[in-house]
Design an enzyme around this catalytic site. Structure first.
Site, PDB file in Angstrom:
ATOM      1  N   PHE A 139       0.823  -1.450   0.480  1.00  0.00           N
ATOM      2  CA  PHE A 139      -0.376  -0.308   0.305  1.00  0.00           C
ATOM      3  C   PHE A 139       0.893   1.195   0.424  1.00  0.00           C
ATOM      4  O   PHE A 139       1.971   0.866   0.192  1.00  0.00           O
ATOM      5  CB  PHE A 139      -0.910   0.035   1.160  1.00  0.00           C
ATOM      6  CG  PHE A 139      -2.145   0.430   0.521  1.00  0.00           C
ATOM      7  CD1 PHE A 139      -3.346  -1.214   0.110  1.00  0.00           C
ATOM      8  CD2 PHE A 139      -2.827   1.057   1.312  1.00  0.00           C
ATOM      9  CE1 PHE A 139      -4.269  -1.089   0.074  1.00  0.00           C
ATOM     10  CE2 PHE A 139      -4.318   1.337   0.829  1.00  0.00           C
ATOM     11  CZ  PHE A 139      -5.031   0.903   0.323  1.00  0.00           C
ATOM     12  N   ARG A 146      -0.085   9.634  -0.413  1.00  0.00           N
ATOM     13  CA  ARG A 146      -1.184  10.199  -1.010  1.00  0.00           C
ATOM     14  C   ARG A 146      -1.433  11.659  -1.397  1.00  0.00           C
ATOM     15  O   ARG A 146      -2.073  12.233  -3.098  1.00  0.00           O
ATOM     16  CB  ARG A 146      -2.530  10.314  -0.140  1.00  0.00           C
ATOM     17  CG  ARG A 146      -3.120   8.675  -0.240  1.00  0.00           C
ATOM     18  CD  ARG A 146      -4.543   8.164   0.707  1.00  0.00           C
ATOM     19  NE  ARG A 146      -4.464   6.618   0.578  1.00  0.00           N
ATOM     20  CZ  ARG A 146      -4.977   6.523   1.201  1.00  0.00           C
ATOM     21  NH1 ARG A 146      -6.363   7.480   2.198  1.00  0.00           N
ATOM     22  NH2 ARG A 146      -5.984   4.629   0.935  1.00  0.00           N
TER      23      ARG A 146
END
Length: 598
Positions: A117, A283
């Site tokens: 991730f 992100r």
């Protein structure tokens, strides 16, 4: 007529944090959970990709590496004592979920399977690591179902579809909450020794968002209006992979399995910006890079979006799957069933043969109600606490996310700090007495709701909401500057004044969503005001707060948390006046701030 209830512990919100807290508090206290949705419809159920824990089931991993990634991912605004708790206790919390019956994916030898991730690395940033424990791409859904079933088993009392509109907070002591039964319109007072706010985020202040329509921050605004500060509200994460124009989230799991970003020139552009982590950079980094590609004219067809490409041929050409292995369409369909179905339904594309249009979408509030690591709510930027008030999950800010949250750390936050908060509530209830209720504790809420119901003004909540969402999306988004933020702040305050003249069509009592949506708008306007005010004051770029007029991170002046107080705490109505700001130092224990390199 107002109904009265008495519980030792009242938890507002039935997502992962609220249910985890309820489960642990109920072992020694009488607990009620109040939710404006049926519990299994809570937003935790939309979390797709996984929950991080350094189990080392797939490759070497350590909680210290997870802690480092959390601190670095948060651009060093993370309180490192809290990050250590998160990383250490994640392992135990995930195993506890497994023992409750959560159906994790399994390795051939029966251990919990893990995937990569964004931002999660081995050896302090040297390479991606498989740390996300998963149940296909339905991990949040499985956590929610598992916790709800266990709460029912533990005989937790649920009040479903009740709208909490106010805190009963007097002399710095929280004494309960005031709620409306949505079905009947009847008011209810919940008298409690301890109250926890675990109501999720408030992304509906933005036009393009992954957040459900229910995420309007009502109890967060209620706390703010009662004088409780809000922490680090300038930091709102934009997830890089929202479905174009809709904002519906396509989980990072797609990139964890090898998906890549492609620009209008057919380039895998993240290789330029983050040569080590590439498409699995954090992100905030990925979202900024997408905006930069679009600004440079390299969007798809010159438009304001790029592609997420999960075609097996693309993944295999770039060798972007974990370990550089070859993937097949069948494997992706098995591991990403819901993500692929959403691509087909909402974009009408066949993702095994076509790339998918995506753009950053407002996703997650790093800021919220300030707490310590036991969920106790801070009364100010100093050492004080609000007696009997707790918070956990996205509505809280224990500051494990700092300026930018890593993917899969939200579910860890829910279970680790929900559990710690539930246990702290139970301990508090064992030694505390019920503080007396003030006379007519529901009076302020009833007056505000009746004001809205009876108003004959010309403003409509839907139109005001659209204006707020547009200005916040345009001016307080991935990139900001003083002019943009100031304009947003002025617009939001204009909308707050116009809100006084909002008029609704439904004057009834039963299931009056017209009334509740107007009330929710008032909450969002308060939170938008705090967000813009906090962002304007922070003259640096850090994590999700990227100032084009102050492009550098400034640790000398800004390694501190923002605390925002209502200029005029007002009870159940809008908080008017200037937002007052104060600051609290960041806790640094193991990792001194340094430049983030991906």
């Amino acid at each position: 007529m107002t109904q009265h209830h008495q519980f030792e512990a009242v938890i507002v919100g039935a997502g992962g944090a609220g249910l985890m807290a309820a489960l642990h508090a109920a072992r020694s206290a009488k607990v009620a959970v109040i939710s404006k949705l049926y519990p299994t419809r809570s937003h935790t159920g939309t979390a797709q990709g996984g929950i991080a824990a350094a189990l080392a089931n797939m490759e070497e991993d350590h909680w210290e590496w997870h802690m480092y990634d959390t601190v670095k991912g948060g651009d060093y605004l993370v309180d490192q004592d809290a990050a250590e708790i998160l990383a250490r206790e994640a392992i135990e919390a995930v195993i506890e979920l497994e023992h409750m019956g959560l159906p994790f994916d399994r390795t051939p030898d029966g251990r919990i399977e893990q995937r990569r991730f964004g931002g999660h690395t081995a050896e302090h940033g040297k390479r991606p690591v498989m740390r996300a424990c998963k149940s296909a791409d339905r991990t949040g859904h499985m956590i929610l179902q598992t916790l709800f079933q266990n709460c029912v088993k533990q005989q937790v009392t649920f009040f479903d579809e009740y709208f909490v509109a106010d805190l009963i907070l007097e002399d710095n002591v929280c004494r309960g909450v005031v709620a409306m039964d949505i079905a009947s319109g009847e008011m209810h007072v919940f008298h409690a020794k301890a109250v926890m706010l675990a109501t999720g985020g408030f992304g509906r202040m933005f036009k393009v968002t992954s957040n459900a329509h229910s995420l309007t921050g009502d109890p967060v605004a209620a706390a703010y209006r009662r004088g409780v500060p809000l922490e680090d509200m300038e930091f709102f994460q934009f997830h890089p992979t929202g479905i174009y124009r809709m904002g519906i989230l396509l989980s990072e799991a797609a990139r964890g399995e090898g998906g890549v970003f492609i620009n209008g020139q057919g380039e895998r552009f993240m290789e330029r910006y983050a040569p080590t982590m590439k498409d699995l950079a954090s992100r905030d980094v990925c979202s900024r890079c997408i905006y930069l590609e679009v600004k440079a004219g390299r969007g798809i067809g010159g438009k304001d979006y790029v592609y997420l490409d999960i075609r097996p041929e693309t993944i295999n050409r770039y060798k972007s799957a974990p370990g550089g292995r070859t993937v097949t369409a069948h494997e992706l369909e098995t591991k990403l069933p819901d993500i692929i179905e959403m691509m087909r339904i909402y974009q009408g594309v066949e993702p095994m043969r076509e790339p998918v249009p995506i753009q950053p979408t407002a996703h997650y509030a790093m800021g919220g109600i300030p707490t310590d690591s036991s969920g106790r709510v801070r009364a100010n930027e100093g050492p004080g606490f609000v007696t009997g008030l707790f918070a956990a999950g996205e509505s809280a800010c224990v500051s494990v996310h700092g300026a930018n949250r890593l993917g899969t750390n939200s579910l860890v936050d829910l279970v680790v700090f929900g559990r710690r908060g539930g246990r702290a509530m139970a301990r508090f209830c064992q030694q505390a007495a019920f503080a007396p209720l003030p006379a007519d504790p529901q009076a302020a809420v009833v007056a505000e709701l009746e004001r809205i119901r009876a108003n004959t003004g010309q403003e409509k909540a839907g139109a005001l909401r659209a204006e707020m969402q547009a200005i916040m999306m345009d001016n307080v988004s991935v990139f900001r500057d003083a002019g943009l933020i100031s304009a947003a702040q002025a617009k939001v305050r204009e909308l707050k004044e116009r809100f006084a003249h909002v008029q609704i069509d439904d004057k009834g009592r039963r299931f009056n969503t017209d009334l509740l949506e107007a009330f929710e708008l008032g909450c969002l306007l308060d939170l938008a005001d705090v967000t813009a005010s906090s962002a304007l004051a922070r003259t640096e770029s850090r994590g999700a707060h990227s100032r084009e007029d102050y492009p550098q991170r400034d640790d000398a002046n800004w390694l501190k948390h923002t605390f925002a107080f209502a200029g005029q705490p007002s009870g159940a109505g809008l908080a008017m006046g200037e937002v007052r700001l104060a600051y609290r130092p960041v806790v640094v224990t193991k990792f001194e701030p340094k430049e983030r390199v991906y």
